[in-house]
Enzyme design. Structure first.
Site, PDB file in Angstrom:
ATOM      1  N   ARG A 102       0.832  -1.212   0.000  1.00 34.93           N
ATOM      2  CA  ARG A 102       0.000   0.000   0.000  1.00 34.93           C
ATOM      3  C   ARG A 102       0.869   1.267   0.000  1.00 34.93           C
ATOM      4  NH1 ARG A 102      -4.770   2.982  -0.299  1.00 34.93           N
ATOM      5  NH2 ARG A 102      -5.127   4.307   1.490  1.00 34.93           N
ATOM      6  N   HIS A 155       0.660   4.192  -2.767  1.00 35.38           N
ATOM      7  CA  HIS A 155       0.436   5.545  -2.277  1.00 35.38           C
ATOM      8  C   HIS A 155       1.540   6.480  -2.810  1.00 35.38           C
ATOM      9  CE1 HIS A 155      -1.338   7.648   1.443  1.00 35.38           C
ATOM     10  NE2 HIS A 155      -0.448   8.501   1.014  1.00 35.38           N
ATOM     11  N   GLY A 181       2.174  16.139  -7.852  1.00 35.02           N
ATOM     12  CA  GLY A 181       1.506  16.971  -8.825  1.00 35.02           C
ATOM     13  C   GLY A 181       1.790  16.609 -10.275  1.00 35.02           C
ATOM     14  N   ASP A 184       8.705   8.333  -5.931  1.00 34.50           N
ATOM     15  CA  ASP A 184       9.913   9.086  -5.620  1.00 34.50           C
ATOM     16  C   ASP A 184      10.173   9.102  -4.118  1.00 34.50           C
ATOM     17  OD1 ASP A 184       7.883  10.639  -4.698  1.00 34.50           O
ATOM     18  OD2 ASP A 184       8.553  12.507  -5.610  1.00 34.50           O
ATOM     19  N   SER A 214       8.429  10.026  -1.792  1.00 36.14           N
ATOM     20  CA  SER A 214       7.897  11.185  -1.056  1.00 36.14           C
ATOM     21  C   SER A 214       7.041  10.735   0.121  1.00 36.14           C
ATOM     22  CB  SER A 214       7.090  12.095  -1.986  1.00 36.14           C
ATOM     23  OG  SER A 214       6.091  11.359  -2.654  1.00 36.14           O
ATOM     24  N   ASN A 219      -4.176   8.308   5.844  1.00 37.63           N
ATOM     25  CA  ASN A 219      -2.931   7.662   6.258  1.00 37.63           C
ATOM     26  C   ASN A 219      -3.152   6.595   7.327  1.00 37.63           C
ATOM     27  OD1 ASN A 219      -3.333   8.997   8.652  1.00 37.63           O
ATOM     28  ND2 ASN A 219      -1.270   9.845   8.780  1.00 37.63           N
ATOM     29  N   PRO A 268      -7.015   7.720  -5.510  1.00 33.50           N
ATOM     30  CA  PRO A 268      -8.420   7.366  -5.750  1.00 33.50           C
ATOM     31  C   PRO A 268      -9.099   7.025  -4.426  1.00 33.50           C
ATOM     32  CG  PRO A 268      -6.942   5.600  -6.462  1.00 33.50           C
ATOM     33  CD  PRO A 268      -6.076   6.753  -6.072  1.00 33.50           C
ATOM     34  N   HIS A 309      -5.687  -5.806  -3.204  1.00 26.52           N
ATOM     35  CA  HIS A 309      -6.603  -5.943  -2.068  1.00 26.52           C
ATOM     36  C   HIS A 309      -6.791  -7.396  -1.648  1.00 26.52           C
ATOM     37  CE1 HIS A 309      -8.361  -1.672  -2.872  1.00 26.52           C
ATOM     38  NE2 HIS A 309      -7.192  -1.660  -2.272  1.00 26.52           N
ATOM     39  N   ASP A 318      -9.768  -9.833   2.186  1.00 26.32           N
ATOM     40  CA  ASP A 318     -10.359 -11.086   1.715  1.00 26.32           C
ATOM     41  C   ASP A 318     -10.156 -12.139   2.804  1.00 26.32           C
ATOM     42  OD1 ASP A 318      -7.838 -12.256   1.469  1.00 26.32           O
ATOM     43  OD2 ASP A 318      -7.823 -12.284  -0.716  1.00 26.32           O
ATOM     44  N   THR A 354      -8.288 -14.693   2.943  1.00 23.77           N
ATOM     45  CA  THR A 354      -6.912 -15.162   3.116  1.00 23.77           C
ATOM     46  C   THR A 354      -6.005 -13.928   3.248  1.00 23.77           C
ATOM     47  OG1 THR A 354      -6.694 -15.272   0.709  1.00 23.77           O
ATOM     48  CG2 THR A 354      -7.241 -17.328   1.835  1.00 23.77           C
ATOM     49  N   ASP A 400      -3.198 -14.138  -3.308  1.00 22.90           N
ATOM     50  CA  ASP A 400      -3.852 -15.115  -4.179  1.00 22.90           C
ATOM     51  C   ASP A 400      -4.996 -14.437  -4.932  1.00 22.90           C
ATOM     52  OD1 ASP A 400      -5.894 -14.747  -2.310  1.00 22.90           O
ATOM     53  OD2 ASP A 400      -5.235 -16.458  -1.109  1.00 22.90           O
TER      54      ASP A 400
HETATM   55  C1  HEM Z   1      -8.083   1.280  -7.384  1.00 25.73           C
HETATM   56  C2  HEM Z   1      -8.071   2.228  -6.486  1.00 25.73           C
HETATM   57  C3  HEM Z   1      -7.810   1.958  -5.040  1.00 25.73           C
HETATM   58  C4  HEM Z   1      -8.550   2.419  -4.002  1.00 25.73           C
HETATM   59  C5  HEM Z   1      -9.785   3.286  -4.104  1.00 25.73           C
HETATM   60  C6  HEM Z   1      -7.958   1.904  -2.794  1.00 25.73           C
HETATM   61  C7  HEM Z   1      -8.425   2.163  -1.522  1.00 25.73           C
HETATM   62  C8  HEM Z   1      -7.945   1.577  -0.380  1.00 25.73           C
HETATM   63  C9  HEM Z   1      -8.438   1.847   0.940  1.00 25.73           C
HETATM   64  C10 HEM Z   1      -9.543   2.829   1.287  1.00 25.73           C
HETATM   65  C11 HEM Z   1      -7.765   1.050   1.802  1.00 25.73           C
HETATM   66  C12 HEM Z   1      -7.997   0.878   3.283  1.00 25.73           C
HETATM   67  C13 HEM Z   1      -7.465   1.974   4.119  1.00 25.73           C
HETATM   68  C14 HEM Z   1      -7.904   1.717   5.521  1.00 25.73           C
HETATM   69  O1  HEM Z   1      -9.106   1.781   5.780  1.00 25.73           O
HETATM   70  O2  HEM Z   1      -7.044   1.433   6.370  1.00 25.73           O
HETATM   71  C15 HEM Z   1      -6.842   0.287   1.022  1.00 25.73           C
HETATM   72  C16 HEM Z   1      -5.975  -0.638   1.550  1.00 25.73           C
HETATM   73  C17 HEM Z   1      -5.033  -1.305   0.805  1.00 25.73           C
HETATM   74  N1  HEM Z   1      -4.760  -1.120  -0.523  1.00 25.73           N
HETATM   75 FE1  HEM Z   1      -5.894  -0.083  -1.833  1.00 25.73          FE
HETATM   76  N2  HEM Z   1      -6.881   1.144  -3.111  1.00 25.73           N
HETATM   77  C18 HEM Z   1      -6.737   1.155  -4.474  1.00 25.73           C
HETATM   78  C19 HEM Z   1      -5.734   0.557  -5.188  1.00 25.73           C
HETATM   79  C20 HEM Z   1      -4.715  -0.171  -4.628  1.00 25.73           C
HETATM   80  C21 HEM Z   1      -3.551  -0.627  -5.345  1.00 25.73           C
HETATM   81  C22 HEM Z   1      -3.243  -0.309  -6.801  1.00 25.73           C
HETATM   82  C23 HEM Z   1      -2.809  -1.342  -4.468  1.00 25.73           C
HETATM   83  C24 HEM Z   1      -1.497  -2.035  -4.693  1.00 25.73           C
HETATM   84  C25 HEM Z   1      -1.180  -2.645  -5.801  1.00 25.73           C
HETATM   85  C26 HEM Z   1      -3.512  -1.346  -3.204  1.00 25.73           C
HETATM   86  C27 HEM Z   1      -3.111  -2.017  -2.076  1.00 25.73           C
HETATM   87  C28 HEM Z   1      -3.734  -1.945  -0.855  1.00 25.73           C
HETATM   88  C29 HEM Z   1      -3.342  -2.741   0.300  1.00 25.73           C
HETATM   89  C30 HEM Z   1      -2.269  -3.817   0.332  1.00 25.73           C
HETATM   90  C31 HEM Z   1      -4.155  -2.336   1.356  1.00 25.73           C
HETATM   91  C32 HEM Z   1      -4.109  -2.856   2.790  1.00 25.73           C
HETATM   92  C33 HEM Z   1      -3.185  -2.027   3.620  1.00 25.73           C
HETATM   93  C34 HEM Z   1      -2.937  -2.588   4.999  1.00 25.73           C
HETATM   94  O3  HEM Z   1      -3.575  -3.543   5.413  1.00 25.73           O
HETATM   95  O4  HEM Z   1      -2.051  -2.065   5.681  1.00 25.73           O
HETATM   96  N3  HEM Z   1      -4.651  -0.604  -3.340  1.00 25.73           N
HETATM   97  N4  HEM Z   1      -6.950   0.632  -0.299  1.00 25.73           N
HETATM   98  C1  LIG Z   2      -1.262  10.174  10.308  1.00 24.49           C
HETATM   99  O1  LIG Z   2      -1.428  11.567  10.475  1.00 24.49           O
HETATM  100  C2  LIG Z   2      -1.527  11.998  11.823  1.00 24.49           C
HETATM  101  C3  LIG Z   2      -1.743  13.496  11.827  1.00 24.49           C
HETATM  102  O2  LIG Z   2      -2.584  13.927  10.829  1.00 24.49           O
HETATM  103  C4  LIG Z   2      -0.256  11.639  12.572  1.00 24.49           C
HETATM  104  O3  LIG Z   2      -0.397  11.988  13.944  1.00 24.49           O
HETATM  105  C5  LIG Z   2       0.000  10.144  12.466  1.00 24.49           C
HETATM  106  O4  LIG Z   2       1.244   9.831  13.035  1.00 24.49           O
HETATM  107  C6  LIG Z   2       0.010   9.717  10.990  1.00 24.49           C
HETATM  108  N1  LIG Z   2       0.193   8.281  10.878  1.00 24.49           N
HETATM  109  C7  LIG Z   2       1.271   7.728  10.306  1.00 24.49           C
HETATM  110  C8  LIG Z   2       1.278   6.249  10.245  1.00 24.49           C
HETATM  111  O5  LIG Z   2       2.197   8.363   9.843  1.00 24.49           O
END
Ligand code: HEM
Ligand SMILES: *[C@@H]1O[C@H](CO)[C@@H](O)[C@H](O)[C@H]1NC(C)=O
Ligand SMILES: *[C@@H]1O[C@H](CO)[C@@H](O)[C@H](O)[C@H]1NC(C)=O
Ligand SMILES: *[C@@H]1O[C@H](CO)[C@@H](O)[C@H](O)[C@H]1NC(C)=O
Length: 323
Positions: free
Chosen positions: A62, A66, A72, A78, A80, A98, A165, A195, A248, A250, A255
């Protein structure tokens, strides 16, 4: 005369543009002379962290997504996302979506190990791209060679996390977000398969299970039992900040279960469900649900595309601060 000087200048500009874009392009053997064999140090850092915390691979995948989607100029990979806020600047990692970003220390540990081998040579952006690949491969997913040569950027703004997105996006919004970055519908469907790993907080899918529309409370495309379970985990007056659902069934395995669940009305975000509203995207979902090998191949190819969007300037010594 002036016109001729103008066209000569134009020719020079074109040559310059071609040269500078080839200079910044990535290659598989970028560090062969300057830092051979450093990739295993990155892999080891990911392996070690995973042993103590199984959520590390999802976090790193993720984090890379991100990183690549924010900036921009739409050339995001990079590093960032790794920069910390300063007195004058609130960085990406402190920007709104975040909640799911964590495990930054894994990249720091990898960078420390690589710096010992060859100081000041390998960018943080390359280390993050490699760590994301390792996170997938070590979770049972595909493995692929990562082109390298990214540079680290100097700018990281919390306000730019808006460029990500959102989970409530529909198919046209998702397609726009991806196509702005040169990514196709197939890339969108394959990369959404990320996901298959990880966890989502209630706030990210709240729209589907409470007050969905003026007429219904729950998104009718969700399987009723699945929706009932999400509502039990995430009641409307939810006080628990860390409540949520795995993506999911798993969680720690890379997978194609995500696609199978999606076809069964068991996806977490509206943006996942949206993939079924476009016939071409739906056909790809069906293809990936039927074949894990096809998914793995497509995911690896799309990751290479996504992670090649890069436009930094330097090689940081500490991934958290600009040089
Ligand atoms: C298509 C547009 C996408 C949207 C709208 C989206 C949105 C999100 C959101 C809202 C979360 C959960 C944040 C939370 O509630 O903690 C999430 C988690 C995640 N996303 Fe996406 N995502 C997208 C694309 C991607 C892509 C391209 C990847 C990687 C190839 C990805 C990998 C992940 C992973 C691995 C998590 C789980 C993070 C964790 O458990 O720490 N996502 N995503
Ligand atoms: C997410 O942002 C908040 C402040 O907006 C910060 O306190 C927190 O440490 C940030 N979380 C991570 C994982 O960097
Ligand atoms: C997606 O949402 C945007 C913004 O709300 C809207 O303009 C557009 O018509 C929607 N597209 C589809 C296919 O629903
Ligand atoms: C549901 O949505 C409507 C308008 O969309 C709003 O007026 C109402 O307050 C919402 N209800 C809850 C419980 O959030």
């Amino acid at each position: 005369m002036a016109a001729m000087a103008g066209s000569v200048l134009l020719a020079f500009l074109m040559i310059f543009t071609i040269l500078s874009s080839s200079v910044s392009s990535l290659s598989l053997n970028y560090y062969d002379k300057t830092c051979p064999n450093f990739e295993s140090a990155v892999t080891n850092a990911v392996k070690k962290a995973m042993k103590n915390d199984r959520t590390v691979p999802a976090a790193i995948l993720r984090m890379h997504f991100h990183d690549c989607f924010i900036r921009g100029d739409l050339k995001g990979c990079d590093a960032s996302v790794l920069l910390k806020s300063t007195k004058k600047n609130v960085a990406e990692k402190d920007g709104p979506p975040n909640v799911s970003l964590h495990a930054f220390y894994v990249i720091d540990h990898a960078k420390e190990a690589v710096e010992k081998m060859c100081p000041g040579v390998v960018s943080c952006a390359d280390i993050l791209a490699l760590a994301a690949r390792d996170a997938v491969a070590l979770s049972g997913g595909p493995n692929w060679a990562v082109p390298k040569g990214r540079k680290d950027g100097r700018i990281s703004k919390a306000s730019e996390t808006r460029q990500l997105p959102a989970p409530v996006f529909n198919i046209s919004q998702l397609q726009q977000s991806f196509s702005q970055r040169g990514l196709s519908l197939e890339d969108l469907v394959a990369l959404s398969g990320g996901h298959t790993l990880g966890f989502a907080h209630c706030s990210s899918f709240q729209n589907r299970i409470h007050n969905f529309s003026a007429t219904v409370d729950v998104d009718s495309t969700l399987s009723p039992s699945f929706a009932a379970n999400l509502r039990r985990i995430c009641p409307l007056q939810n006080k628990a900040k860390n409540a949520g659902s795995t993506m999911d069934s798993t969680t720690f395995g890379f997978d194609n279960v995500y696609y199978k669940m999606l076809l069964g009305g068991k996806s977490i975000f509206s943006s996942d469900q949206a993939l079924l509203t476009n016939p071409k995207a739906k056909a790809l979902v069906q293809k990936f649900a039927a074949s894990e090998a096809e998914f793995g191949k497509a995911f690896a190819a799309s990751m290479v595309k996504m992670s090649s969007l890069t436009g930094g300037q330097e090689v940081r010594l500490d991934c958290k601060v600009v040089r």
